[in-house]
Design an enzyme around this catalytic site. Structure first.
Site, mmCIF file in Angstrom:
data_model
loop_
_atom_site.group_PDB
_atom_site.id
_atom_site.type_symbol
_atom_site.label_atom_id
_atom_site.label_comp_id
_atom_site.label_asym_id
_atom_site.label_seq_id
_atom_site.Cartn_x
_atom_site.Cartn_y
_atom_site.Cartn_z
ATOM 1 N N ASP A 42 -2.570 0.731 8.452
ATOM 2 C CA ASP A 42 -2.144 1.793 7.696
ATOM 3 C C ASP A 42 -0.588 1.364 8.370
ATOM 4 O O ASP A 42 0.058 2.084 8.462
ATOM 5 C CB ASP A 42 -2.007 2.658 7.698
ATOM 6 N N ASN A 63 0.771 -1.255 0.147
ATOM 7 C CA ASN A 63 0.246 -0.243 -0.161
ATOM 8 C C ASN A 63 0.759 1.184 -0.193
ATOM 9 O O ASN A 63 1.767 1.332 0.833
ATOM 10 C CB ASN A 63 -1.183 -0.086 1.528
ATOM 11 N N SER A 75 4.400 6.538 2.824
ATOM 12 C CA SER A 75 5.014 5.539 2.388
ATOM 13 C C SER A 75 4.554 4.115 1.977
ATOM 14 O O SER A 75 3.418 4.484 1.285
ATOM 15 C CB SER A 75 5.243 5.099 4.446
ATOM 16 N N HIS A 127 1.127 4.573 1.531
ATOM 17 C CA HIS A 127 0.061 5.675 2.328
ATOM 18 C C HIS A 127 0.505 7.186 2.012
ATOM 19 O O HIS A 127 1.486 7.995 2.325
ATOM 20 C CB HIS A 127 -0.085 5.026 3.685
ATOM 21 N N GLU A 144 5.226 9.902 -4.220
ATOM 22 C CA GLU A 144 5.092 8.662 -4.384
ATOM 23 C C GLU A 144 5.151 8.179 -5.778
ATOM 24 O O GLU A 144 5.366 7.209 -5.873
ATOM 25 C CB GLU A 144 3.176 9.046 -4.544
HETATM 26 C C1 GAR Z 1 -3.081 9.285 -2.951
HETATM 27 O O1 GAR Z 1 -1.879 9.953 -2.018
HETATM 28 C C2 GAR Z 1 -2.543 8.327 -2.417
HETATM 29 O O2 GAR Z 1 -1.625 8.212 -1.427
HETATM 30 C C3 GAR Z 1 -3.199 7.908 -1.424
HETATM 31 O O3 GAR Z 1 -4.516 7.930 -2.293
HETATM 32 C C4 GAR Z 1 -3.723 8.987 -3.211
HETATM 33 C C5 GAR Z 1 -4.328 8.200 -4.805
HETATM 34 O O4 GAR Z 1 -4.190 9.039 -5.264
HETATM 35 N N1 GAR Z 1 -4.121 6.472 -0.127
HETATM 36 C C6 GAR Z 1 -4.498 6.647 0.756
HETATM 37 O O5 GAR Z 1 -5.065 7.690 0.918
HETATM 38 C C7 GAR Z 1 -5.333 5.371 1.626
HETATM 39 N N2 GAR Z 1 -5.586 5.888 2.734
HETATM 40 P P1 GAR Z 1 -4.111 8.387 -7.037
HETATM 41 O O6 GAR Z 1 -5.610 8.175 -7.183
HETATM 42 O O7 GAR Z 1 -4.301 9.847 -8.011
HETATM 43 O O8 GAR Z 1 -2.817 7.278 -7.072
#
Ligand code: GAR
Length: 190
Positions: free
Chosen positions: A145, A107, A136, A109, A174
């Site tokens: 998480d 995952n 992370s 996060h 990310e």
């Molecule tokens: C990302 O920032 C990811 O880290 C977060 O959602 C976003 C998805 O963006 N994830 C979480 O919050 C998980 N709990 P994306 O659809 O553009 O990849």
């Protein structure tokens, strides 16, 4: 060549960064499925445009998590991934499901875990007066998480930052961190 399934709930920018990275033959993995918990997830069309099979399993069609996950498992049986990457997948999975994928489900996060598990991570970092934020990648375990951390990246928090400023700065990281962490895990799989 390892087989990777990516689970999304939204726009799928992390999913795209993983698809891009897997185009390099030396990565050692190929995307076999992008699965969303809503047919409306914007990332599904982007994955399909890249020629990756997609599936939508809507959690609202099931009375409990076990039923939702049974359907997901049925889809996975057809695509036989070795690894699952949660990439902005906003559903909590049961301990039974996470146990089935132990050490094979990752995952990303948007916080420097163990800080700020759950939601609204960037606002919580700002409210706490933190000087840096980040993201992370971790292995998924039964606790939310909470699994072993495979990699982290940090960014500075600047004067006047809003949560969306910080989210945008973290998202850039990310998109580098997740492919790097997946590549490492793939290299370590038998
Ligand atoms: C990302 O920032 C990811 O880290 C977060 O959602 C976003 C998805 O963006 N994830 C979480 O919050 C998980 N709990 P994306 O659809 O553009 O990849």
């Amino acid at each position: 060549m390892k087989r990777v399934a990516i689970f999304i709930s939204g726009g799928g920018s992390n999913m795209l960064s993983l698809l891009d990275a897997m185009e390099d033959p030396s990565f050692g993995a190929q995307p076999v499925l992008v699965l969303a918990n809503s047919a409306k997830a914007g990332g599904l069309a982007k994955a399909a445009a890249r020629g990756v099979p997609t599936a939508a399993v809507d959690h609202r069609d099931y009375s409990d998590r076990a039923g939702f996950e049974a359907e997901i498992s049925k889809v996975l049986d057809a695509y036989k991934p070795d690894v699952i990457c949660l990439a902005g997948f906003m559903r909590v999975l049961t301990p039974e499901f996470t146990a089935q994928w132990e050490n094979r489900m990752l995952n990303i996060h948007p916080s420097l875990l163990p800080k700020y598990k759950g939601l609204h991570t960037h606002q919580r970092a700002l409210d706490a007066g933190d000087t840096e934020g980040g993201c992370s990648v971790h292995l998924v375990t039964a606790a939310l998480d909470d699994g072993p951390i495979l990699g982290q990246a940090s960014v500075p928090i600047l004067d006047g930052d809003t949560a969306s400023d910080l989210a945008a700065r973290v998202l850039v990281e990310e998109h580098k961190l997740y492919p790097a962490a997946l590549r490492k895990l793939i290299g370590e799989l038998e």
